[in-house]
Design a protein around this motif. Structure first.
Motif, PDB file in Angstrom:
ATOM      1  N   HIS A  76      78.130  21.057 -41.208  1.00  0.00           N
ATOM      2  CA  HIS A  76      79.257  21.059 -40.269  1.00  0.00           C
ATOM      3  C   HIS A  76      79.075  22.192 -39.258  1.00  0.00           C
ATOM      4  CE1 HIS A  76      83.405  21.400 -38.825  1.00  0.00           C
ATOM      5  NE2 HIS A  76      83.521  20.124 -39.190  1.00  0.00           N
ATOM      6  N   PRO A  77      79.348  21.939 -37.957  1.00  0.00           N
ATOM      7  CA  PRO A  77      79.109  22.986 -36.935  1.00  0.00           C
ATOM      8  C   PRO A  77      79.911  24.272 -37.154  1.00  0.00           C
ATOM      9  CG  PRO A  77      79.409  20.850 -35.900  1.00  0.00           C
ATOM     10  CD  PRO A  77      79.704  20.659 -37.350  1.00  0.00           C
ATOM     11  N   LEU A  78      81.141  24.169 -37.645  1.00  0.00           N
ATOM     12  CA  LEU A  78      81.928  25.384 -37.879  1.00  0.00           C
ATOM     13  C   LEU A  78      81.322  26.214 -39.007  1.00  0.00           C
ATOM     14  CD1 LEU A  78      84.412  27.007 -37.098  1.00  0.00           C
ATOM     15  CD2 LEU A  78      85.708  25.686 -38.774  1.00  0.00           C
ATOM     16  N   LEU A  81      78.415  28.111 -37.725  1.00  0.00           N
ATOM     17  CA  LEU A  81      78.801  29.344 -37.017  1.00  0.00           C
ATOM     18  C   LEU A  81      79.116  30.471 -37.995  1.00  0.00           C
ATOM     19  CD1 LEU A  81      80.983  28.005 -34.061  1.00  0.00           C
ATOM     20  CD2 LEU A  81      78.696  29.001 -33.965  1.00  0.00           C
ATOM     21  N   ILE A  82      79.748  30.133 -39.112  1.00  0.00           N
ATOM     22  CA  ILE A  82      80.027  31.141 -40.132  1.00  0.00           C
ATOM     23  C   ILE A  82      78.719  31.654 -40.732  1.00  0.00           C
ATOM     24  CG2 ILE A  82      81.086  31.507 -42.401  1.00  0.00           C
ATOM     25  CD1 ILE A  82      83.268  29.496 -41.504  1.00  0.00           C
ATOM     26  N   ILE A  83      77.795  30.740 -40.995  1.00  0.00           N
ATOM     27  CA  ILE A  83      76.486  31.136 -41.513  1.00  0.00           C
ATOM     28  C   ILE A  83      75.763  32.029 -40.504  1.00  0.00           C
ATOM     29  CG2 ILE A  83      74.192  30.268 -42.142  1.00  0.00           C
ATOM     30  CD1 ILE A  83      75.639  27.806 -43.326  1.00  0.00           C
ATOM     31  N   LEU A  84      75.883  31.676 -39.224  1.00  0.00           N
ATOM     32  CA  LEU A  84      75.253  32.484 -38.177  1.00  0.00           C
ATOM     33  C   LEU A  84      75.861  33.883 -38.110  1.00  0.00           C
ATOM     34  CD1 LEU A  84      73.078  32.270 -36.012  1.00  0.00           C
ATOM     35  CD2 LEU A  84      74.861  31.581 -34.417  1.00  0.00           C
ATOM     36  N   ALA A  85      77.182  33.976 -38.273  1.00  0.00           N
ATOM     37  CA  ALA A  85      77.835  35.291 -38.285  1.00  0.00           C
ATOM     38  C   ALA A  85      77.361  36.123 -39.469  1.00  0.00           C
ATOM     39  CB  ALA A  85      79.353  35.125 -38.325  1.00  0.00           C
ATOM     40  N   THR A 132      67.598  32.597 -35.220  1.00  0.00           N
ATOM     41  CA  THR A 132      68.222  31.892 -36.343  1.00  0.00           C
ATOM     42  C   THR A 132      69.135  30.784 -35.852  1.00  0.00           C
ATOM     43  OG1 THR A 132      68.121  33.926 -37.644  1.00  0.00           O
ATOM     44  CG2 THR A 132      69.603  32.206 -38.428  1.00  0.00           C
ATOM     45  N   ALA A 133      69.869  31.039 -34.772  1.00  0.00           N
ATOM     46  CA  ALA A 133      70.750  30.011 -34.207  1.00  0.00           C
ATOM     47  C   ALA A 133      69.943  28.824 -33.709  1.00  0.00           C
ATOM     48  CB  ALA A 133      71.588  30.595 -33.076  1.00  0.00           C
ATOM     49  N   LEU A 134      68.819  29.087 -33.081  1.00  0.00           N
ATOM     50  CA  LEU A 134      67.964  27.992 -32.620  1.00  0.00           C
ATOM     51  C   LEU A 134      67.487  27.144 -33.798  1.00  0.00           C
ATOM     52  CD1 LEU A 134      65.788  29.743 -29.880  1.00  0.00           C
ATOM     53  CD2 LEU A 134      67.741  28.227 -29.551  1.00  0.00           C
ATOM     54  N   LYS A 135      67.096  27.800 -34.867  1.00  0.00           N
ATOM     55  CA  LYS A 135      66.636  27.076 -36.050  1.00  0.00           C
ATOM     56  C   LYS A 135      67.797  26.361 -36.740  1.00  0.00           C
ATOM     57  CE  LYS A 135      63.744  25.969 -39.306  1.00  0.00           C
ATOM     58  NZ  LYS A 135      62.790  24.910 -39.075  1.00  0.00           N
ATOM     59  N   LEU A 136      68.945  27.014 -36.822  1.00  0.00           N
ATOM     60  CA  LEU A 136      70.102  26.456 -37.524  1.00  0.00           C
ATOM     61  C   LEU A 136      70.659  25.227 -36.815  1.00  0.00           C
ATOM     62  CD1 LEU A 136      71.790  27.164 -40.025  1.00  0.00           C
ATOM     63  CD2 LEU A 136      73.290  28.475 -38.543  1.00  0.00           C
ATOM     64  N   PHE A 137      70.647  25.234 -35.500  1.00  0.00           N
ATOM     65  CA  PHE A 137      71.192  24.114 -34.745  1.00  0.00           C
ATOM     66  C   PHE A 137      70.125  23.101 -34.343  1.00  0.00           C
ATOM     67  CE2 PHE A 137      74.572  27.240 -34.299  1.00  0.00           C
ATOM     68  CZ  PHE A 137      75.664  26.453 -34.639  1.00  0.00           C
ATOM     69  N   GLY A 138      68.925  23.207 -34.917  1.00  0.00           N
ATOM     70  CA  GLY A 138      67.922  22.174 -34.803  1.00  0.00           C
ATOM     71  C   GLY A 138      67.115  22.151 -33.526  1.00  0.00           C
TER      72      GLY A 138
END
Length: 140
Positions: A76-78, A81-85, A132-138
């Motif tokens: 889930h995108p939200l 974002l929590i994982i990214l934080a 990490t955000a680039l990898k996390l969001f594919g």
């Protein structure tokens, strides 16, 4: 005739005192103080989220179904974002901790080198979070 001694009025020196909470908007925070505050915030985020992360990890190891359940939640995108934080908190806390270790051995204690190391901590943590955000969001 004697000349009268003229007294030169003394310029009043500024008074330095502790900063009150209501005066924080007038105080210019240095880069080192911003990194220090963020180091405390990131440490609290890591400490507060650790029981939940360990519980979810334990549950995901029980069976394949629970792993798939948590994998669906993490998609889930939200939640991303929590994982990214939390990733930012870890990266920042680690980089600031390394900075403090260098300062413990009396390296980079001068004003300019301290500012540069604080900027480096922010740059490193934000760069690693971006990757990490680039990898996390594919993206890759």
């Amino acid at each position: 005739m004697s000349e009268a001694v003229r007294e030169v009025p003394k310029k009043q020196r500024p008074q330095f005192r502790n900063i009150h909470v209501t005066e924080l908007s007038n105080y210019r925070m240095t880069m080192a103080s911003i990194v220090s505050i963020l180091h405390r915030i990131s440490g609290f985020l890591i400490f507060a989220s650790l029981p939940l992360i360990l519980y979810m990890f334990q549950q995901s190891l029980l069976s394949e179904d629970t792993f798939k359940y948590f994998a669906r939640i993490a998609s889930h995108p939200l939640v991303k974002l929590i994982i990214l934080a939390l990733c930012w908190a870890y990266f920042h806390h680690f980089a600031a901790g390394v900075r403090h270790l260098f300062m413990d051995v009396h390296f980079a204690l001068e004003k300019e080198s301290s500012r540069q190391s604080a900027v480096a901590v922010l740059a490193i943590s934000l760069f690693l979070t971006f990757v990490t955000a680039l990898k996390l969001f594919g993206v890759f």
